[in-house]
Design a protein around this motif. Structure first.
Motif, PDB file in Angstrom:
ATOM      1  N   MET A 262       0.885  -1.298   0.125  1.00 34.62           N
ATOM      2  CA  MET A 262      -0.158  -0.076  -0.173  1.00 34.62           C
ATOM      3  C   MET A 262       0.929   1.291   0.064  1.00 34.62           C
ATOM      4  SD  MET A 262      -2.986  -1.022   2.398  1.00 34.62           S
ATOM      5  CE  MET A 262      -2.885   0.476   3.049  1.00 34.62           C
ATOM      6  N   LEU A 263       1.898   1.180   0.762  1.00 41.51           N
ATOM      7  CA  LEU A 263       2.864   2.386   0.882  1.00 41.51           C
ATOM      8  C   LEU A 263       3.402   2.630  -0.620  1.00 41.51           C
ATOM      9  CD1 LEU A 263       4.997   1.899   4.088  1.00 41.51           C
ATOM     10  CD2 LEU A 263       3.401   3.786   3.471  1.00 41.51           C
ATOM     11  N   TRP A 264       3.745   1.431  -1.256  1.00 44.29           N
ATOM     12  CA  TRP A 264       4.318   1.652  -2.692  1.00 44.29           C
ATOM     13  C   TRP A 264       3.218   2.213  -3.728  1.00 44.29           C
ATOM     14  CZ3 TRP A 264       3.005  -1.200  -7.155  1.00 44.29           C
ATOM     15  CH2 TRP A 264       3.883  -1.121  -8.039  1.00 44.29           C
ATOM     16  N   VAL A 265       2.059   1.683  -3.573  1.00 38.90           N
ATOM     17  CA  VAL A 265       1.016   2.179  -4.499  1.00 38.90           C
ATOM     18  C   VAL A 265       0.733   3.519  -4.142  1.00 38.90           C
ATOM     19  CG1 VAL A 265      -1.455   1.939  -4.824  1.00 38.90           C
ATOM     20  CG2 VAL A 265      -0.227  -0.304  -4.680  1.00 38.90           C
ATOM     21  N   ASP A 266       0.910   4.039  -2.981  1.00 39.81           N
ATOM     22  CA  ASP A 266       0.664   5.406  -2.532  1.00 39.81           C
ATOM     23  C   ASP A 266       1.643   6.438  -2.969  1.00 39.81           C
ATOM     24  OD1 ASP A 266      -1.769   4.998  -1.729  1.00 39.81           O
ATOM     25  OD2 ASP A 266      -1.268   4.666   0.445  1.00 39.81           O
ATOM     26  N   GLN A 267       2.892   5.837  -3.360  1.00 41.51           N
ATOM     27  CA  GLN A 267       3.880   6.690  -3.801  1.00 41.51           C
ATOM     28  C   GLN A 267       4.042   7.378  -5.013  1.00 41.51           C
ATOM     29  OE1 GLN A 267       7.511   4.225  -3.493  1.00 41.51           O
ATOM     30  NE2 GLN A 267       7.854   4.109  -1.254  1.00 41.51           N
ATOM     31  N   SER A 268       3.164   6.940  -6.053  1.00 39.76           N
ATOM     32  CA  SER A 268       3.358   7.426  -7.142  1.00 39.76           C
ATOM     33  C   SER A 268       1.984   7.083  -8.159  1.00 39.76           C
ATOM     34  CB  SER A 268       4.891   7.266  -8.009  1.00 39.76           C
ATOM     35  OG  SER A 268       4.618   6.101  -8.423  1.00 39.76           O
ATOM     36  N   ARG A 269       1.613   8.160  -9.049  1.00 36.03           N
ATOM     37  CA  ARG A 269       0.730   7.664  -9.928  1.00 36.03           C
ATOM     38  C   ARG A 269       0.885   6.561 -10.635  1.00 36.03           C
ATOM     39  NH1 ARG A 269      -3.614  10.805 -11.256  1.00 36.03           N
ATOM     40  NH2 ARG A 269      -3.800   9.871 -13.162  1.00 36.03           N
TER      41      ARG A 269
END
Lengths: 332, 190
Positions: free
Chosen positions: A26-33
């Motif tokens: 989830m952190l990774w998904v939130d990192q960038s579009r």
């Protein structure tokens, strides 16, 4: 793109991702579009691959065909001796018998099918009562009034799945590789071992998940897309039933399961919501004469009070009056 | 019948050797649907797959006295795969698939990126068509990985490759598909 996250997305779509990996993902998904895009695309690919296997099967017909063979144990020996004596009529008779026995076995099979169909255990706890359910794996589920849980007979093999309507507090035994998942409407709460409360009454407009210890992953679907949120102790997630909005708040989770011991705690809650809890807790019917009262918010605690003591206090706090006849309470 | 469900494949095999048709039925219930799905990866034709798998169980019954395998599960899936590949060689059923593929290219040319058509049934179909364009091994691994209770270790045993290779193939499959989907016209660059 990192192979690691491909792997996590795969675990996610297989629904066997651990809480730690889910947080990482989830952190990774939130990192960038770009990551969000990748996530969506990869999930879509897996969903498409899943849809490849959607076709219905004619399992019963196939079994009937196989059973023809298992029922005729020794076809060769039999035919070599008797073929000569078969005339046309006997062949037809034999054919009729075969068709007849096939249809009988088919019928038996259907009967068996209903017997071996997936078996659900269902526990319903009526209004005004509490109940502790200990699951086959040792996890404890405390059921609040007017609440229902369902689980498969095969509960402790593989993923542990519980369906909930109403409210329950879960104290989950840790089992590596066997996540514990609570389905409540569109919301799935997944953990490995922890304690948390799920409030998902049908008459409420939202599902509320509150974590007491450990970490919890919450998945909910919005249309066909799935959202994941991750909760830590003392965090509460509210998902509106229309699936449009969610809210994360910090609460005092110490009290969240206090209903188990007949303590009732209201934290900045609407009087209309409070009354619904009282209805369930004391098995009474409450009506508002003055609708404006519904929107008052109260914070208050009760410890093993009678319904009269409780209504007295609420009337005082909200500056209202009430009357009570048998099980009917009117607020004005 | 009921207690058979809890028995292991090995125990059921022993019962099968004693001509116990109940054991065969339990194995059938346990593996039939998975085997059909598995076979359809190769044949892309469910009714053909069902026919072959029913025959496979009949063969298992006929050979029950002599059969000797370490893992029944692997035996069933390896046999299913061989049967499917033989069937492909016997009839060239690739023609229908090529037609589908051509259709999907036409749609792609109109710049309908499947990812944009969120969740529609058609876009799944387009992606499946593209999956059929992947190199055979990547396609096999990607689809097998979506079968229920079909772990990476099972894939590795059935295909005779290492788990690491399974993971790499899966990764390549998804990566290639993403490229194929966003740039459908460069479909042959692996």
């Amino acid at each position: 793109m990192d192979k690691h996250y491909y792997k996590l997305i795969e675990d996610f779509t297989q629904k066997n991702i651990s809480s730690e990996d889910l947080a990482d993902l989830m952190l990774w998904v939130d990192q960038s579009r770009e990551n969000q895009q990748t996530f969506r695309e990869v999930v879509k690919i897996y969903e498409a691959a899943d849809s490849f296997f959607d076709a219905p099967l004619k399992q019963q017909q196939s079994w009937a065909k196989i059973q023809q063979r298992t029922n005729n144990q020794e076809p060769e020996e039999f035919s070599s001796v008797k073929t000569r004596s078969f005339n046309r009529w006997m062949l037809i008779a034999a054919a009729i018998i075969v068709i007849f026995s096939v249809s009988i076995t088919y019928f038996q099979l259907q009967n068996q099918k209903t017997k071996t169909a997936t078996v659900f255990h269902e526990i319903y706890n009526p209004k005004g009562q509490k109940r502790l359910v200990t699951m086959p794996d040792g996890s404890n589920i405390y059921l609040n009034g007017d609440s229902r849980i369902k689980y498969l007979e095969s509960y402790d093999k593989g993923k542990r799945i519980v369906y909930l309507e109403g409210e329950a507090f879960f104290d989950v035994q840790h089992r590596p590789g066997q996540p514990f998942v609570v389905y409540s409407g569109k919301v799935a709460t997944s953990v490995l071992g922890t304690s948390f409360n799920v409030n998902a009454y049908k008459d409420a407009d939202k599902v509320k998940i509150t974590v007491k210890t450990g970490k919890v992953g919450v998945v909910f679907s919005q249309g066909k897309t799935k959202h994941v949120t991750y909760l830590l102790p003392n965090e509460q997630l509210s998902v509106l039933n229309n699936g449009v909005s969610i809210r994360k708040a910090n609460v005092d989770a110490d009290e969240i399961d206090s209903w188990r011991i007949y303590k009732i705690v209201f934290y900045d809650q609407l009087l209309s919501e409070i009354m619904r809890v009282i209805e369930r807790e004391y098995d009474v019917d409450i009506t508002f004469k003055n609708q404006a009262l519904k929107h008052i918010k109260l914070t208050t605690k009760f410890d093993k009070c009678s319904v009269i003591q409780l209504m007295d206090m609420i009337a005082q706090l909200s500056n209202s009056k009430y009357s009570i006849y048998g099980k009917k309470i009117t607020i004005y | 019948m009921r207690e058979y469900i809890l028995k292991s494949d090995e125990d059921l095999m022993s019962l099968l050797k004693c001509d116990d048709a109940g054991a065969l039925e339990t194995l059938f219930e346990r593996y039939y649907s998975q085997l059909c799905k598995f076979t359809s990866i190769y044949l892309n034709d469910y009714s053909k797959a069902e026919e072959l798998i029913a025959d496979l169980f009949i063969k298992l019954w006929d050979k029950r006295a002599t059969i000797d395998v370490k893992s029944l599960k692997n035996y069933l899936f390896v046999s299913a795969r061989n049967t499917a590949l033989n069937e492909i060689n016997r009839v060239k059923l690739d023609t229908s698939r090529l037609d589908d593929h051509e259709e999907s290219l036409l749609i792609s040319d109109e710049r309908l990126n499947p990812f944009e058509l969120m969740s529609s049934r058609e876009s799944y179909k387009e992606i499946i068509d593209l999956i059929h364009q992947l190199p055979e091994r990547q396609k096999e691994v990607l689809l097998m990985s979506r079968l229920e209770m079909f772990e990476k270790s099972t894939i590795s045993e059935v295909l005779g490759i290492t788990i690491r290779t399974v993971e790499t193939l899966l990764y390549q499959a998804v990566k290639n598909l993403r490229t194929l989907i966003s740039r459908p016209n460069q479909s042959s660059t692996f």
